[in-house]
Design a protein around this motif. Structure first.
Motif, PDB file in Angstrom:
ATOM      1  N   ALA A 144      11.054   2.780  -8.914  1.00 25.96           N
ATOM      2  CA  ALA A 144      10.514   2.659  -7.551  1.00 25.96           C
ATOM      3  C   ALA A 144       9.641   1.404  -7.423  1.00 25.96           C
ATOM      4  CB  ALA A 144       9.724   3.907  -7.170  1.00 25.96           C
ATOM      5  N   ASP A 145       8.859   1.065  -8.477  1.00 27.05           N
ATOM      6  CA  ASP A 145       8.077  -0.179  -8.471  1.00 27.05           C
ATOM      7  C   ASP A 145       9.002  -1.383  -8.329  1.00 27.05           C
ATOM      8  OD1 ASP A 145       5.620   1.163  -8.955  1.00 27.05           O
ATOM      9  OD2 ASP A 145       5.808   0.900 -11.126  1.00 27.05           O
ATOM     10  N   PHE A 146      10.070  -1.413  -9.120  1.00 27.39           N
ATOM     11  CA  PHE A 146      11.002  -2.538  -9.090  1.00 27.39           C
ATOM     12  C   PHE A 146      11.672  -2.635  -7.718  1.00 27.39           C
ATOM     13  CE2 PHE A 146      12.098  -2.241 -13.950  1.00 27.39           C
ATOM     14  CZ  PHE A 146      10.769  -2.400 -14.266  1.00 27.39           C
ATOM     15  N   ASP A 147      12.082  -1.486  -7.181  1.00 26.74           N
ATOM     16  CA  ASP A 147      12.764  -1.472  -5.884  1.00 26.74           C
ATOM     17  C   ASP A 147      11.846  -1.939  -4.761  1.00 26.74           C
ATOM     18  OD1 ASP A 147      14.955  -0.459  -7.259  1.00 26.74           O
ATOM     19  OD2 ASP A 147      14.669   1.605  -6.552  1.00 26.74           O
ATOM     20  N   LEU A 148      10.610  -1.459  -4.768  1.00 23.42           N
ATOM     21  CA  LEU A 148       9.659  -1.864  -3.737  1.00 23.42           C
ATOM     22  C   LEU A 148       9.339  -3.349  -3.840  1.00 23.42           C
ATOM     23  CD1 LEU A 148       7.908  -1.051  -1.351  1.00 23.42           C
ATOM     24  CD2 LEU A 148       6.121  -0.400  -2.980  1.00 23.42           C
ATOM     25  N   PHE A 149       9.164  -3.860  -5.064  1.00 28.92           N
ATOM     26  CA  PHE A 149       8.888  -5.287  -5.220  1.00 28.92           C
ATOM     27  C   PHE A 149      10.082  -6.113  -4.736  1.00 28.92           C
ATOM     28  CE2 PHE A 149       8.284  -9.347  -7.342  1.00 28.92           C
ATOM     29  CZ  PHE A 149       6.954  -9.595  -7.042  1.00 28.92           C
ATOM     30  N   ALA A 150      11.288  -5.633  -4.971  1.00 34.62           N
ATOM     31  CA  ALA A 150      12.488  -6.328  -4.471  1.00 34.62           C
ATOM     32  C   ALA A 150      12.467  -6.404  -2.944  1.00 34.62           C
ATOM     33  CB  ALA A 150      13.753  -5.626  -4.950  1.00 34.62           C
ATOM     34  N   GLN A 151      12.068  -5.324  -2.295  1.00 34.23           N
ATOM     35  CA  GLN A 151      11.993  -5.323  -0.830  1.00 34.23           C
ATOM     36  C   GLN A 151      10.939  -6.296  -0.331  1.00 34.23           C
ATOM     37  OE1 GLN A 151      11.366  -1.296   0.484  1.00 34.23           O
ATOM     38  NE2 GLN A 151      13.316  -0.586  -0.329  1.00 34.23           N
ATOM     39  N   PRO A 194      20.485  -7.722  -9.038  1.00 34.33           N
ATOM     40  CA  PRO A 194      20.865  -6.409  -9.576  1.00 34.33           C
ATOM     41  C   PRO A 194      20.260  -6.078 -10.942  1.00 34.33           C
ATOM     42  CG  PRO A 194      22.799  -7.836  -9.319  1.00 34.33           C
ATOM     43  CD  PRO A 194      21.647  -8.560  -8.743  1.00 34.33           C
ATOM     44  N   ILE A 195      19.849  -7.084 -11.710  1.00 34.43           N
ATOM     45  CA  ILE A 195      19.225  -6.794 -13.016  1.00 34.43           C
ATOM     46  C   ILE A 195      17.915  -6.024 -12.839  1.00 34.43           C
ATOM     47  CG2 ILE A 195      17.866  -8.913 -13.317  1.00 34.43           C
ATOM     48  CD1 ILE A 195      20.003  -7.203 -16.012  1.00 34.43           C
ATOM     49  N   HIS A 196      17.320  -6.120 -11.637  1.00 38.69           N
ATOM     50  CA  HIS A 196      16.069  -5.420 -11.343  1.00 38.69           C
ATOM     51  C   HIS A 196      16.279  -4.087 -10.624  1.00 38.69           C
ATOM     52  CE1 HIS A 196      14.187  -9.160 -12.446  1.00 38.69           C
ATOM     53  NE2 HIS A 196      14.613  -9.793 -11.376  1.00 38.69           N
ATOM     54  N   VAL A 197      17.337  -3.996  -9.824  1.00 41.76           N
ATOM     55  CA  VAL A 197      17.438  -2.855  -8.897  1.00 41.76           C
ATOM     56  C   VAL A 197      18.712  -2.016  -9.014  1.00 41.76           C
ATOM     57  CG1 VAL A 197      15.915  -3.943  -7.212  1.00 41.76           C
ATOM     58  CG2 VAL A 197      18.379  -4.305  -7.024  1.00 41.76           C
ATOM     59  N   ASP A 198      19.652  -2.431  -9.828  1.00 42.47           N
ATOM     60  CA  ASP A 198      20.924  -1.699  -9.910  1.00 42.47           C
ATOM     61  C   ASP A 198      21.125  -1.163 -11.339  1.00 42.47           C
ATOM     62  OD1 ASP A 198      23.586  -0.852 -10.071  1.00 42.47           O
ATOM     63  OD2 ASP A 198      24.316  -2.460  -8.763  1.00 42.47           O
ATOM     64  N   GLY A 250      20.740  -3.508 -21.060  1.00 39.86           N
ATOM     65  CA  GLY A 250      21.146  -2.106 -21.060  1.00 39.86           C
ATOM     66  C   GLY A 250      20.504  -1.254 -19.991  1.00 39.86           C
ATOM     67  N   ARG A 251      19.570  -1.837 -19.243  1.00 38.00           N
ATOM     68  CA  ARG A 251      18.900  -1.132 -18.142  1.00 38.00           C
ATOM     69  C   ARG A 251      18.141  -2.144 -17.283  1.00 38.00           C
ATOM     70  NH1 ARG A 251      14.009   1.826 -21.386  1.00 38.00           N
ATOM     71  NH2 ARG A 251      14.046   0.454 -23.174  1.00 38.00           N
ATOM     72  N   THR A 252      17.605  -1.681 -16.173  1.00 35.98           N
ATOM     73  CA  THR A 252      16.891  -2.601 -15.296  1.00 35.98           C
ATOM     74  C   THR A 252      15.636  -3.145 -15.969  1.00 35.98           C
ATOM     75  OG1 THR A 252      15.724  -0.782 -14.213  1.00 35.98           O
ATOM     76  CG2 THR A 252      17.731  -1.582 -13.128  1.00 35.98           C
ATOM     77  N   VAL A 253      15.285  -4.359 -15.581  1.00 37.52           N
ATOM     78  CA  VAL A 253      14.079  -5.016 -16.102  1.00 37.52           C
ATOM     79  C   VAL A 253      13.200  -5.430 -14.923  1.00 37.52           C
ATOM     80  CG1 VAL A 253      15.185  -5.833 -18.209  1.00 37.52           C
ATOM     81  CG2 VAL A 253      15.151  -7.293 -16.207  1.00 37.52           C
ATOM     82  N   SER A 254      11.912  -5.498 -15.190  1.00 32.50           N
ATOM     83  CA  SER A 254      10.951  -5.873 -14.154  1.00 32.50           C
ATOM     84  C   SER A 254      11.121  -7.321 -13.727  1.00 32.50           C
ATOM     85  CB  SER A 254       9.524  -5.681 -14.680  1.00 32.50           C
ATOM     86  OG  SER A 254       8.580  -6.092 -13.710  1.00 32.50           O
ATOM     87  N   HIS A 255      10.811  -7.565 -12.466  1.00 35.61           N
ATOM     88  CA  HIS A 255      10.625  -8.935 -11.989  1.00 35.61           C
ATOM     89  C   HIS A 255       9.425  -9.512 -12.739  1.00 35.61           C
ATOM     90  CE1 HIS A 255      12.281  -6.684  -8.555  1.00 35.61           C
ATOM     91  NE2 HIS A 255      12.766  -7.828  -8.102  1.00 35.61           N
ATOM     92  N   GLY A 256       9.511 -10.732 -13.172  1.00 35.78           N
ATOM     93  CA  GLY A 256       8.371 -11.364 -13.823  1.00 35.78           C
ATOM     94  C   GLY A 256       7.161 -11.441 -12.910  1.00 35.78           C
ATOM     95  N   MET A 257       7.395 -11.733 -11.648  1.00 28.17           N
ATOM     96  CA  MET A 257       6.281 -11.868 -10.715  1.00 28.17           C
ATOM     97  C   MET A 257       5.638 -10.517 -10.400  1.00 28.17           C
ATOM     98  SD  MET A 257       5.736 -14.998 -10.534  1.00 28.17           S
ATOM     99  CE  MET A 257       4.500 -15.057  -9.253  1.00 28.17           C
ATOM    100  N   CYS A 270      10.575  -6.112 -19.695  1.00 27.47           N
ATOM    101  CA  CYS A 270       9.707  -4.996 -19.323  1.00 27.47           C
ATOM    102  C   CYS A 270      10.591  -3.959 -18.639  1.00 27.47           C
ATOM    103  CB  CYS A 270       8.619  -5.496 -18.375  1.00 27.47           C
ATOM    104  SG  CYS A 270       7.572  -4.203 -17.692  1.00 27.47           S
ATOM    105  N   PHE A 271      10.680  -2.777 -19.212  1.00 28.76           N
ATOM    106  CA  PHE A 271      11.551  -1.714 -18.710  1.00 28.76           C
ATOM    107  C   PHE A 271      10.757  -0.626 -18.006  1.00 28.76           C
ATOM    108  CE2 PHE A 271      13.672  -3.193 -22.703  1.00 28.76           C
ATOM    109  CZ  PHE A 271      14.804  -3.747 -22.118  1.00 28.76           C
ATOM    110  N   THR A 272      11.448   0.180 -17.227  1.00 25.13           N
ATOM    111  CA  THR A 272      10.816   1.352 -16.629  1.00 25.13           C
ATOM    112  C   THR A 272      10.488   2.356 -17.725  1.00 25.13           C
ATOM    113  OG1 THR A 272      12.927   2.476 -16.266  1.00 25.13           O
ATOM    114  CG2 THR A 272      12.113   1.117 -14.451  1.00 25.13           C
ATOM    115  N   GLY A 273       9.460   3.141 -17.463  1.00 28.20           N
ATOM    116  CA  GLY A 273       9.131   4.246 -18.348  1.00 28.20           C
ATOM    117  C   GLY A 273       8.440   3.883 -19.641  1.00 28.20           C
ATOM    118  N   GLU A 274       8.142   2.596 -19.856  1.00 26.85           N
ATOM    119  CA  GLU A 274       7.457   2.176 -21.079  1.00 26.85           C
ATOM    120  C   GLU A 274       6.085   1.629 -20.701  1.00 26.85           C
ATOM    121  OE1 GLU A 274      11.274   0.960 -23.804  1.00 26.85           O
ATOM    122  OE2 GLU A 274       9.988  -0.641 -23.069  1.00 26.85           O
TER     123      GLU A 274
END
Length: 117
Positions: free
Chosen positions: A13-20, A27-31, A41-48, A78-82
């Motif tokens: 949700a953090d990644f999706d909201l930052f994308a908006q 897609p590397i951040h939100v898909d 292997g999974r979504t990664v955070s935006h650096g910003m 930086c992955f979700t959940g870590e």
């Protein structure tokens, strides 16, 4: 010398909201389906997004702070959940040294500095 720190538990949700907010909907951040096929292997955070979390620590401690310049590198994903430990050190105003580290393995996901007025 200031030392600021916090733990951030990133979510999709953090990644999706930052994308908006930022318009960066790579897609590397939100898909998750796309990202599952990537080298990560999974979504990664935006650096910003990581930088904005660190900048938020500075602004909370120093309302009205202004960024004059910044440099940054993202040596590991930086992955979700870590859990991520956010750290800011330095003389403010002046040079703030910033770092974000995965708690579980100590890998740096952000290294940088900002000149703060």
């Amino acid at each position: 010398m200031h030392e600021l720190s916090a733990i951030w538990h990133p979510t999709q949700a953090d990644f999706d909201l930052f994308a908006q907010v930022s318009g960066d909907d790579n897609p590397i951040h939100v898909d998750p389906e796309f990202s599952a096929k990537s080298a990560f292997g999974r979504t990664v955070s935006h650096g910003m997004l990581i930088y904005s979390k660190l900048w938020g620590l500075i602004c909370a401690a120093h309302p009205g702070a202004r960024s004059l310049s910044q440099t940054m590198m993202f040596p590991n994903p930086c992955f979700t959940g870590e859990d991520i430990r956010l750290e800011v050190r330095g003389a403010l105003p002046g040079t703030a040294r910033m770092r974000a580290v995965r708690v579980k393995d100590g890998a740096e996901v952000f290294v940088g500095k900002a000149e703060v007025a």
